[in-house]
Design an enzyme around this catalytic site. Sequence first.
Site, PDB file in Angstrom:
ATOM      1  N   ALA A  44       0.822  -1.214   0.000  1.00 21.33           N
ATOM      2  CA  ALA A  44       0.000   0.000   0.000  1.00 21.33           C
ATOM      3  C   ALA A  44       0.853   1.259   0.000  1.00 21.33           C
ATOM      4  O   ALA A  44       0.488   2.271   0.585  1.00 21.33           O
ATOM      5  CB  ALA A  44      -0.912  -0.017   1.221  1.00 21.33           C
ATOM      6  N   ALA A  45       2.003   1.183  -0.664  1.00 19.93           N
ATOM      7  CA  ALA A  45       2.903   2.336  -0.640  1.00 19.93           C
ATOM      8  C   ALA A  45       2.697   3.257  -1.837  1.00 19.93           C
ATOM      9  O   ALA A  45       3.157   4.399  -1.837  1.00 19.93           O
ATOM     10  CB  ALA A  45       4.352   1.858  -0.600  1.00 19.93           C
ATOM     11  N   ARG A 104      -4.134   8.362 -10.088  1.00 15.35           N
ATOM     12  CA  ARG A 104      -5.389   8.556 -10.832  1.00 15.35           C
ATOM     13  C   ARG A 104      -6.601   8.829  -9.939  1.00 15.35           C
ATOM     14  O   ARG A 104      -7.659   9.198 -10.420  1.00 15.35           O
ATOM     15  CB  ARG A 104      -5.657   7.343 -11.727  1.00 15.35           C
ATOM     16  CG  ARG A 104      -4.827   7.368 -12.996  1.00 15.35           C
ATOM     17  CD  ARG A 104      -4.985   6.098 -13.789  1.00 15.35           C
ATOM     18  NE  ARG A 104      -4.227   5.000 -13.205  1.00 15.35           N
ATOM     19  CZ  ARG A 104      -4.375   3.713 -13.537  1.00 15.35           C
ATOM     20  NH1 ARG A 104      -5.281   3.371 -14.448  1.00 15.35           N
ATOM     21  NH2 ARG A 104      -3.638   2.782 -12.978  1.00 15.35           N
ATOM     22  N   LYS A 119      -4.612   6.370  -1.710  1.00 13.04           N
ATOM     23  CA  LYS A 119      -5.653   5.576  -2.382  1.00 13.04           C
ATOM     24  C   LYS A 119      -6.304   4.535  -1.478  1.00 13.04           C
ATOM     25  O   LYS A 119      -7.527   4.410  -1.438  1.00 13.04           O
ATOM     26  CB  LYS A 119      -5.076   4.891  -3.623  1.00 13.04           C
ATOM     27  CG  LYS A 119      -6.070   3.957  -4.286  1.00 13.04           C
ATOM     28  CD  LYS A 119      -5.704   3.605  -5.701  1.00 13.04           C
ATOM     29  CE  LYS A 119      -4.685   2.530  -5.807  1.00 13.04           C
ATOM     30  NZ  LYS A 119      -4.548   2.037  -7.206  1.00 13.04           N
TER      31      LYS A 119
HETATM   32  C1  UD1 Z   1       0.541  -5.907 -10.584  1.00 16.83           C
HETATM   33  C2  UD1 Z   1       1.314  -7.110 -11.135  1.00 16.83           C
HETATM   34  C3  UD1 Z   1       0.556  -7.687 -12.325  1.00 16.83           C
HETATM   35  C4  UD1 Z   1      -0.855  -8.030 -11.926  1.00 16.83           C
HETATM   36  C5  UD1 Z   1      -1.554  -6.818 -11.332  1.00 16.83           C
HETATM   37  C6  UD1 Z   1      -2.904  -7.175 -10.788  1.00 16.83           C
HETATM   38  C7  UD1 Z   1       3.604  -6.483 -10.719  1.00 16.83           C
HETATM   39  C8  UD1 Z   1       4.896  -6.079 -11.291  1.00 16.83           C
HETATM   40  N1  UD1 Z   1       2.613  -6.649 -11.559  1.00 16.83           N
HETATM   41  O1  UD1 Z   1       0.581  -4.906 -11.592  1.00 16.83           O
HETATM   42  O2  UD1 Z   1       1.220  -8.856 -12.808  1.00 16.83           O
HETATM   43  O3  UD1 Z   1      -1.572  -8.514 -13.062  1.00 16.83           O
HETATM   44  O4  UD1 Z   1      -0.775  -6.284 -10.239  1.00 16.83           O
HETATM   45  O5  UD1 Z   1      -3.544  -6.027 -10.368  1.00 16.83           O
HETATM   46  O6  UD1 Z   1       3.517  -6.667  -9.512  1.00 16.83           O
HETATM   47  N2  UD1 Z   1       3.144  -0.944  -4.665  1.00 16.83           N
HETATM   48  C9  UD1 Z   1       3.955  -0.603  -3.604  1.00 16.83           C
HETATM   49  N3  UD1 Z   1       5.240  -0.256  -3.858  1.00 16.83           N
HETATM   50  C10 UD1 Z   1       5.755  -0.249  -5.102  1.00 16.83           C
HETATM   51  C11 UD1 Z   1       4.921  -0.577  -6.178  1.00 16.83           C
HETATM   52  C12 UD1 Z   1       3.623  -0.925  -5.930  1.00 16.83           C
HETATM   53  O7  UD1 Z   1       3.543  -0.625  -2.453  1.00 16.83           O
HETATM   54  O8  UD1 Z   1       6.946   0.058  -5.222  1.00 16.83           O
HETATM   55  C13 UD1 Z   1       1.764  -1.307  -4.405  1.00 16.83           C
HETATM   56  C14 UD1 Z   1       0.785  -0.354  -5.026  1.00 16.83           C
HETATM   57  O9  UD1 Z   1       0.432   0.666  -4.094  1.00 16.83           O
HETATM   58  C15 UD1 Z   1      -0.393  -1.268  -5.328  1.00 16.83           C
HETATM   59  C16 UD1 Z   1       0.222  -2.633  -5.545  1.00 16.83           C
HETATM   60  O10 UD1 Z   1       1.515  -2.555  -4.997  1.00 16.83           O
HETATM   61  O11 UD1 Z   1      -1.279  -1.349  -4.225  1.00 16.83           O
HETATM   62  C17 UD1 Z   1       0.273  -3.051  -7.014  1.00 16.83           C
HETATM   63  O12 UD1 Z   1       1.111  -2.167  -7.704  1.00 16.83           O
HETATM   64  P1  UD1 Z   1       0.814  -1.672  -9.173  1.00 16.83           P
HETATM   65  O13 UD1 Z   1       1.877  -0.779  -9.597  1.00 16.83           O
HETATM   66  O14 UD1 Z   1      -0.582  -1.203  -9.255  1.00 16.83           O
HETATM   67  O15 UD1 Z   1       0.949  -3.035  -9.997  1.00 16.83           O
HETATM   68  P2  UD1 Z   1       0.172  -3.362 -11.333  1.00 16.83           P
HETATM   69  O16 UD1 Z   1       0.719  -2.554 -12.410  1.00 16.83           O
HETATM   70  O17 UD1 Z   1      -1.277  -3.289 -11.077  1.00 16.83           O
END
Ligand code: UD1
Length: 457
Positions: free
Chosen positions: A9-10, A15, A22
């Site tokens: 949740a970082a 959007r 979020k």
């Molecule tokens: C991710 C998956 C993808 C999957 C999808 C489902 C990866 C690389 N990809 O993509 O295969 O189909 O979820 O929804 O994981 N977050 C952090 N720190 C970070 C990056 C992200 O805490 O450095 C958290 C975000 O806040 C979010 C979650 O991780 O809650 C998912 O990250 P997001 O960047 O949305 O991944 P997707 O592109 O959706």
Amino acid sequence: MALAGIILAAGKGTRMKSDLPKVLHLCNGLPMAELVGRALRAAGVTDCVVIVGHGSDQVKATLGDKHYRYAEQAEQLGTGHAALMANEALKDFDGDVIVTAGDTPLLSGEALERLVSAHRDAHAICTVASFYASDPKGYGRVKRNGDGKPTHIVEEKDATPDEKTILEVNSGVYCFDCQALFAILPTLSNQNSQGEYYLPDALAAFARNGKTTHAVVLEEELFMGVNDRWQLAEASRLLNQSILRAHAESGVTIVDPLSTWISPEVEIGQDTVIEPMTSITGTTRIGPRCHIGPSTKIDDSQIGEGAKVYMSYVHGATMHDGSRCGPYAHLRPNAVIGAGAKVGNFVEIKNATLGDGASANHLTYIGDADVGKDSNIGAGTITCNYDGYRKSRTKIGNNSFVGSNSTLVAPVTIGDGAFVAAGSVITHDVGDDALAIGRARQEEKEGWAKRWRDKNS
Ligand code: UD1
Ligand code: MG
């Protein structure tokens, strides 16, 4: 076997166009991350670490420390890096861990249980929950080998045109052997189109090392991710519909599911009827055989058996069995309405008790007061509880009668069986069974009206 949870949740949630992180946006009354946390707990998770970054103080303050521990991810270097941040908190944890994003509010405990069972039945080190996407765009695609074993998850941005045709996608929810996960995460590279450490790459690394990887296909609806406010509205609607349906199945009449909102913690007894345009939230508990609505909002309140609430706003209040309220009443925090008592139109009650069988039927403010049993509060009665500096209490005994348009200046006590004449301003205590009149005496001037007319016409 022990089960831990990691909620990612970082991220900022750009959007959402919001100052609020979020995962704190409310989905049908609860923060999204809290809904995810509840699903984890329902599946048996006993130790949950939330990875925080953007708005971390707000996230911690809202979710609290009863059910969660926190780990900071100062820079958002990807989901794999985010999960690794839980290493310190879970370094002594011996068991499986569910890793999930914090923005998937429709996850259920039951679905997570299926993920964990599949993981354990397969003796896997890593199990991904997948689904067949109606539109796979944006998701990581699950690649399986000839034996059906998942070997790789390829992100949309890294996928070849061929890989993009795969419909089985990564839900972003996984079950891992916890210590194996923390051992493999530091070995991942960020040599990909986004320059991020991808958590799904852990699966590929395990498969390469000859470990058992597994994918369990679940229903698409469970994994709806919320990225903007329109998706939040849709997720809220879906969650609400499933809650309404569960109430209906347990014997509650929901007259109009499209205009009724009930949040997850609310309890409602059998044969209660919920009329349209009603919202029931927080920790509200409603008894059986009640009639609620239309156009009513009830938050954090207790409503006893057979009570009726019409077109009113009730928050932090208690209504005992058979009491009624409205239309157009306002019960504020610590209003306690006794059994069979009546609160009528344009009545506001705050931090006050209305005894069993008492009534305040019209146009009244009762604040910081105790009204005894079977007493009648006449139309337009006001308790003057505030002198500009402090609040004082009004006490009214049992079976007393307060005439219409009385002004009760607190602190003041009116005894049992006492009678206050209509239009009185009461500034002194009134004894049991006494009559108090505090208004100018009526004078009558014989013939005055006729003389006035004659003079002016
Ligand atoms: C991710 C998956 C993808 C999957 C999808 C489902 C990866 C690389 N990809 O993509 O295969 O189909 O979820 O929804 O994981 N977050 C952090 N720190 C970070 C990056 C992200 O805490 O450095 C958290 C975000 O806040 C979010 C979650 O991780 O809650 C998912 O990250 P997001 O960047 O949305 O991944 P997707 O592109 O959706
Ligand atoms: Mg996402």
